[in-house]
Design an enzyme around this catalytic site. Structure first.
Site, PDB file in Angstrom:
ATOM      1  N   SER A  66       0.836  -1.197   0.000  1.00 15.30           N
ATOM      2  CA  SER A  66       0.000   0.000   0.000  1.00 15.30           C
ATOM      3  C   SER A  66       0.876   1.254   0.000  1.00 15.30           C
ATOM      4  CB  SER A  66      -0.913   0.022   1.226  1.00 15.30           C
ATOM      5  OG  SER A  66      -0.139   0.146   2.408  1.00 15.30           O
ATOM      6  N   HIS A  67       0.263   2.399  -0.352  1.00 16.59           N
ATOM      7  CA  HIS A  67       1.008   3.653  -0.375  1.00 16.59           C
ATOM      8  C   HIS A  67       1.636   3.962   0.980  1.00 16.59           C
ATOM      9  CE1 HIS A  67      -1.476   5.279  -4.012  1.00 16.59           C
ATOM     10  NE2 HIS A  67      -0.478   4.525  -4.397  1.00 16.59           N
ATOM     11  N   ALA A  68       0.888   3.741   2.072  1.00 20.57           N
ATOM     12  CA  ALA A  68       1.410   4.073   3.397  1.00 20.57           C
ATOM     13  C   ALA A  68       2.643   3.253   3.723  1.00 20.57           C
ATOM     14  CB  ALA A  68       0.331   3.843   4.453  1.00 20.57           C
TER      15      ALA A  68
END
Length: 408
Positions: A350-352
């Site tokens: 994921s981006h995070a």
């Protein structure tokens, strides 16, 4: 004002569009589209007051009639379908910085006027607080090209990291519906490991929600209980994606972070960028404590700070370990000051998680009910390599470890 996607190169159209243009030229399955290049952005902002708030000034710009006409012609050549309008900025999707999720994207946009508004919003997103914080200290020109592609109503979407070496596995995360559920960390996706010999290992996530297009809107809905723990991909499709990943890495010249979708039973490539920081090994070794997905390597002990949404941001202090339901791009400034991060949902791709790895802070993702089971101001230790979280609870005999839960 318009460049066909097949002709796009990074120097004039940004890294995202340039990579997809190269893949199209190599015969890979990329949805058709076009690019509004850097030159159009520079022309639009040329006369802005240098002292003005750049974001607000761009948002207030009247859209050039010639640009709307050019967009209408380009959309007509595609058959005037709904489209995805996405950033392709300078300093985005490079080997040094992914800028994962830092600029705006829009799905299911239809009509030249609406696309023009989305293009202007992408330009303005260069100057959001999260983007400015992420790119702090970056040298060079700030410019935004905008990628416009045929929208895919995906049955399944996800992210793939191609192997770093010849004997390393391909890693894939997948969930139902459109891709923002996976890249935005709002679901805990299925995780697949495709070994060099084609063997597939999977760990199923609890995929509770999905995002889909309904006419001109994006709608989040609950996944039926029976489908939440059903695999989003079968082994053959995971293997097919891994083979596509090898071809993508060969064209791009190194390991790639790939966004993909399956629509009408066919796989499509939506994005490919260099892997900026490799994730921890998977599956992780068993260890005591609260368990989740290893997201970013390292061990840190600090104060737990429960952050349930933007209204809680002011409570975070440098060195806190952020504990939250999930993170989206607006949370990026917190990752700069945090010592670590724990989320209730989300996957390693994921981006995070990508931004946490770029900042070099440990991250543990997909820890069920973390905001309830951990306590604000308590001292916790997180291990982003094993995917564990330990809370020290003061008792008469000293600190004790929190009990290990059953992971869904």
């Amino acid at each position: 004002m318009i460049v066909p996607l097949r002709s796009a190169v990074a120097d004039t159209c940004g890294g995202k569009a340039g990579a997809l243009g190269a893949l199209l030229r190599a015969g890979l399955p990329v949805p058709g589209g076009f690019v509004v290049p850097f030159a159009a952005y520079r022309a639009a902002v040329r006369d802005l007051d240098p002292g003005a708030d750049r974001r607000r000034a761009i948002e207030a710009l009247p859209v050039n009639a010639a640009l709307i006409d050019a967009l209408g012609h380009a959309l007509g050549e595609l058959g005037d379908p709904p489209v995805a309008v996405r950033s392709s900025a300078a300093h985005e999707d490079t080997g040094q910085a992914s800028a994962a999720g830092q600029h705006d994207s829009f799905l299911g946009v239809r009509g030249a006027g609406a696309v023009a508004d989305a293009v202007r919003a992408c330009w303005a997103s260069l100057f959001t607080s999260r983007a400015l914080d992420y790119h702090r200290g970056a040298a060079g020109d700030r410019a935004m090209a905008v990628l416009v592609q045929r929208h895919l109503d995906a049955e399944v979407s996800g992210v793939m990291f191609t192997p770093a070496g010849p004997h390393d596995p391909t890693r894939i995360e997948a969930s139902w519906g459109l891709g923002p559920s996976v890249v935005g960390g709002t679901v805990t996706p299925d995780a697949y490991r495709v070994a060099a010999d084609g063997t597939v290992t999977r760990a199923l996530g609890d995929k509770r929600t999905r995002l889909d297009r309904r006419d001109d809107r994006l709608v989040t809905s609950d996944v039926p209980a029976a489908a939440r723990d059903q695999p989003a991909l079968d082994d053959a499709t995971a293997g097919l994606l891994a083979e596509l990943g090898k071809r993508i890495a060969a064209v791009r010249g190194g390991p790639q972070d790939v966004e993909w979708a399956i629509a009408d039973g066919r796989p499509w490539i939506l994005q490919a960028r260099p892997v900026t920081a490799t994730p921890p090994a998977w599956p992780a070794p068993a260890a005591p404590g609260l368990t989740g997905t290893p997201g970013s390597r390292g061990v840190v002990t600090g104060t737990a700070r429960i952050i349930r949404g933007p209204r809680d941001f002011a409570r975070a202090r440098p060195g806190d370990i952020i504990v939250c339901p999930f993170t989206d791009p607006a949370w990026t400034p917190l990752l700069r000051i945090a010592a670590g991060v724990v989320t209730e949902t989300g996957g390693v791709l994921s981006h995070a998680a990508i931004v946490a790895r770029e900042h070099g802070i440990p991250a543990v993702l997909g820890v069920p009910d973390a905001t309830r089971r951990l306590h604000d101001d308590s001292t916790i230790t997180i291990d982003g390599t094993t995917g564990t979280v330990t809370e020290e609870k003061e008792t008469g005999s000293g600190p004790t470890r929190a009990p290990r839960p059953t992971r869904p």
